[in-house]
Design an enzyme around this catalytic site. Structure first.
Site, short mmCIF file in Angstrom:
data_model
loop_
_atom_site.label_atom_id
_atom_site.label_comp_id
_atom_site.label_asym_id
_atom_site.label_seq_id
_atom_site.Cartn_x
_atom_site.Cartn_y
_atom_site.Cartn_z
CG HIS A 83 -1.54 1.35 1.50
ND1 HIS A 83 -2.49 1.93 0.69
CD2 HIS A 83 -1.32 2.24 2.50
CE1 HIS A 83 -2.84 3.12 1.18
NE2 HIS A 83 -2.14 3.33 2.27
CG ASP A 112 6.65 18.12 -26.53
OD1 ASP A 112 7.04 17.49 -25.53
OD2 ASP A 112 5.71 17.74 -27.25
CD1 TRP A 148 6.11 3.43 4.27
CD2 TRP A 148 7.41 4.04 2.54
NE1 TRP A 148 6.55 4.71 4.50
CE2 TRP A 148 7.35 5.12 3.46
CE3 TRP A 148 8.17 4.20 1.38
CZ2 TRP A 148 8.03 6.32 3.26
CZ3 TRP A 148 8.85 5.42 1.18
CH2 TRP A 148 8.77 6.46 2.13
CB SER A 175 10.71 6.03 -14.28
OG SER A 175 9.62 6.89 -14.49
CB SER A 176 11.82 9.38 -10.34
OG SER A 176 10.67 8.69 -9.94
CG HIS A 259 12.18 14.68 5.91
ND1 HIS A 259 11.15 14.29 6.72
CD2 HIS A 259 11.96 15.98 5.64
CE1 HIS A 259 10.35 15.32 6.94
NE2 HIS A 259 10.82 16.36 6.30
CD GLU A 261 9.47 10.16 -2.39
OE1 GLU A 261 8.30 10.02 -2.81
OE2 GLU A 261 10.45 10.34 -3.14
CE1 TYR A 263 8.24 19.65 3.66
CE2 TYR A 263 9.95 18.12 4.34
CZ TYR A 263 8.96 19.02 4.65
OH TYR A 263 8.66 19.27 5.95
CB SER A 274 0.91 28.83 -5.49
OG SER A 274 1.40 28.42 -4.23
CG HIS A 308 12.37 14.31 11.66
ND1 HIS A 308 12.15 15.51 11.03
CD2 HIS A 308 11.87 13.38 10.82
CE1 HIS A 308 11.56 15.30 9.87
NE2 HIS A 308 11.38 14.02 9.72
CG HIS A 309 11.83 9.92 9.64
ND1 HIS A 309 10.52 9.77 9.28
CD2 HIS A 309 12.30 10.98 8.94
CE1 HIS A 309 10.20 10.70 8.37
NE2 HIS A 309 11.27 11.45 8.16
CB THR A 334 5.59 24.90 6.13
OG1 THR A 334 6.78 24.14 5.86
CG2 THR A 334 4.39 24.15 5.60
CE LYS A 337 6.00 26.70 -0.31
NZ LYS A 337 5.58 27.41 -1.53
NE ARG A 456 3.67 3.43 10.96
CZ ARG A 456 4.59 3.95 10.16
NH1 ARG A 456 5.58 4.66 10.66
NH2 ARG A 456 4.54 3.77 8.85
#
Length: 547
Positions: A83, A112, A148, A175-176, A259, A261, A263, A274, A308-309, A334, A337, A456
């Site tokens: 998932h 293009d 994950w 790909s990315s 991390h 990732e 963002y 925006s 922090h993880h 943040t 924004k 979890r």
């Protein structure tokens, strides 16, 4: 004539429109047109969203009541793992890449994307990677079941489902990276005259900065899963303490990718919002320059907060303090924004079409997710909440009410431009209110479960957690049902929607709204000469042939 032939045509042929739109399956297999490739990405992302959503409902069905109902714990762990992987790498990231492909050339006046055939390759790597993840359920031992995040030493001990997952991650990473190279070169090199960097649409800025993040961290992910692969099969001991390795090293490398990732999935959402907020407030974006700097600051700071993880891994107190304060610091840009979006709406002549509803829903709920993130950044509190449902609640507020709601907003907003037809506004509004309600019913109780200590990634739980889990499971099924309304609205409107005006939104002022609706197959064959205001606002446009 196939799209590859047309890409090989001499430039003067292209300019004089000697080739028609290709037809049949070759149009898609050999696609080099940014709009076709954008559509492929969006359809792929939606199908992965459905599949990842079915896995989520399998999880919630099991957790409807205590005791094992449907799945063995091993299969349950495969569901949670796949998932996460499918939603992140199969749904959210490709959806934003699809929107970037579709809209960036239109927003900056490019003919293009810079590398049209590499663009094709970027997309067509994704279905095989997704297939690898799906078939991993059928191999001996089943799919990856380490979460994950694929933490060692679990990931070094699993069956071949883990090897398929590693290969899939490699392919999606390639790909990315190619997609990102394309976005960067397009934005830096193909802007129309007058479209300077500090006047560029915020979505272009967000896509540019996100692309740099992807190029920076995807190789790190590839590296760490390759280390897992060699630990598994080639006798290395990167993460094996008995061989002189360190399982915590895995977490450091993974989260150095992980991390930024987060963002990568959030910044494009900021860019989309925006544009939608100014359009339906009929006012220019408040504080455009500060928005650009805030986006860049978030990107830079995102590299300095990974541990922090890992507050519970026994880090030195000094390190805990550094990562705690650095994490809190991200809340500042943040917050800039959020206040800028509110400032844009302030005294605006607002109307509440579906895109605006999703954008406002995004701001409110993303802020809730941001606040629970600041709570988790406090090391002493995180030690209590680490790996509980509080964390699950936090990142789903950021990713569902954040990334996903912004994607819905974007699809509703640009649907008329992409298809030339209007969606059903009443069904769109229903989709918003239904999703908003059931999203909160699903994920808000998880804060309470986490505070009460529910871990979890467990298929069974203590009796005292029953009521909130039942509530969350009912909410999840209702939320999932609501996405079928979205699907039906889109399908019906594609065929039978009423024809859209050239500029269906009164306040829309960026370049994509200055050309015909639906967008012609080849736009800006000759670069337009633009007079541009902040956030890509077009004050005047001369030339810019398209057919």
């Amino acid at each position: 004539m196939t799209a590859i032939d047309s890409a090989l045509q001499p430039a003067h042929d292209t300019a004089h429109g000697h080739h028609a739109k290709p037809s049949g399956i070759t149009r898609w297999l050999f696609a080099t047109n940014h709009k076709d490739i954008g559509s492929l990405y969006l359809w792929f992302a939606f199908s992965m969203f459905i599949f990842g959503g079915v896995l989520a409902l399998c999880i919630r069905a099991e957790l409807f009541r205590p005791g094992l109902q449907f799945w063995q714990p091993e299969l349950f762990n495969q569901f949670t793992t796949l998932h996460g992987l499918i939603m992140v790498f199969g749904a959210i990231m490709p959806a934003f890449t699809g929107l970037a492909n579709w809209m960036l050339p239109l927003m900056i006046g490019a003919p293009d994307m810079a590398f049209a055939r590499m663009n094709n390759w970027s997309f067509w790597l994704l279905p095989p990677a997704a297939l690898l993840l799906l078939i991993s359920f059928a191999v001996p031992g089943g799919a990856a079941a380490a979460g994950w995040t694929l933490y060692a030493p679990l990931s070094t001990q699993m069956g071949m489902g883990m090897d398929l997952t590693i290969f899939a991650i490699h392919i999606m990473g390639v790909s990315s990276i190619m997609g990102s190279i394309n976005i960067i070169v397009t934005i830096l090199n193909l802007r129309a005259p007058g479209m300077t960097m500090m006047k560029m649409p915020m979505f272009a800025w967000a896509s540019l900065i996100t692309a740099y993040l992807i190029i920076a961290v995807m190789p790190v992910l590839a590296g760490v899963v390759t280390m897992v692969l060699t630990d598994r099969h080639f006798g290395t001991h990167f993460f094996n303490a008995a061989g002189g390795g360190d399982p915590v090293l895995y977490q450091h490398i993974f989260w150095f990718f992980g991390h930024p990732e987060v963002y990568i999935m959030a910044l494009p959402a900021f860019g989309i919002v925006s544009h939608i907020i100014p359009t339906f407030s009929r006012k220019p974006l408040f504080g455009y320059t500060s928005m650009v700097y805030a986006t860049s600051s978030i990107a830079i700071l995102s590299f300095m907060v990974w541990a922090h993880h890992m507050f519970t891994t026994g880090m030195p107190a000094t390190a805990q303090l550094f990562f705690m304060y650095a994490t809190m610091l991200i809340a500042v840009p943040t917050g800039v924004k959020v206040f800028n979006w509110i400032g844009t709406m302030w005294q605006g002549s607002m109307s509440f079409e579906t895109p605006m509803l999703f954008a406002i829903g995004f701001i409110c709920l993303f802020t809730v997710g941001g606040l629970s993130g600041v709570t988790l950044s406090i090391a002493a509190i995180d030690i209590q909440l680490q790996d509980t449902y509080y964390v699950v609640a936090h990142f789903h507020y950021v990713l569902v009410a954040g990334a996903l709601f912004s994607l819905f907003a974007a699809v509703y907003y640009w649907f008329p431009k992409m298809t030339g037809r209007m969606y059903s506004e009443s069904w769109g509004k229903f989709h918003f209110w239904w999703s908003l309600l059931w999203f909160n019913v699903t994920f808000f109780p998880m804060h309470f479960l986490g505070l009460a200590g529910m871990p979890r990634r467990i298929p069974d739980y203590n009796m005292q957690f029953t009521d909130f889990n039942t509530l969350a499971s009912v909410g999840a099924f209702c939320f999932g049902l609501g996405q079928l309304i979205f699907f039906a609205n889109m399908l019906h409107s594609l065929r039978h929607g009423k024809p859209a005006a050239a500029r269906p939104w009164e306040g829309a002022d960026t370049l994509e709204w200055q050309i015909a609706t639906p967008a012609p197959y080849h736009s800006f064959v000759e670069a337009p000469d633009l007079e541009v205001g902040e956030n890509g606002r077009i004050d005047a446009m001369h030339g810019g042939k398209h057919h």
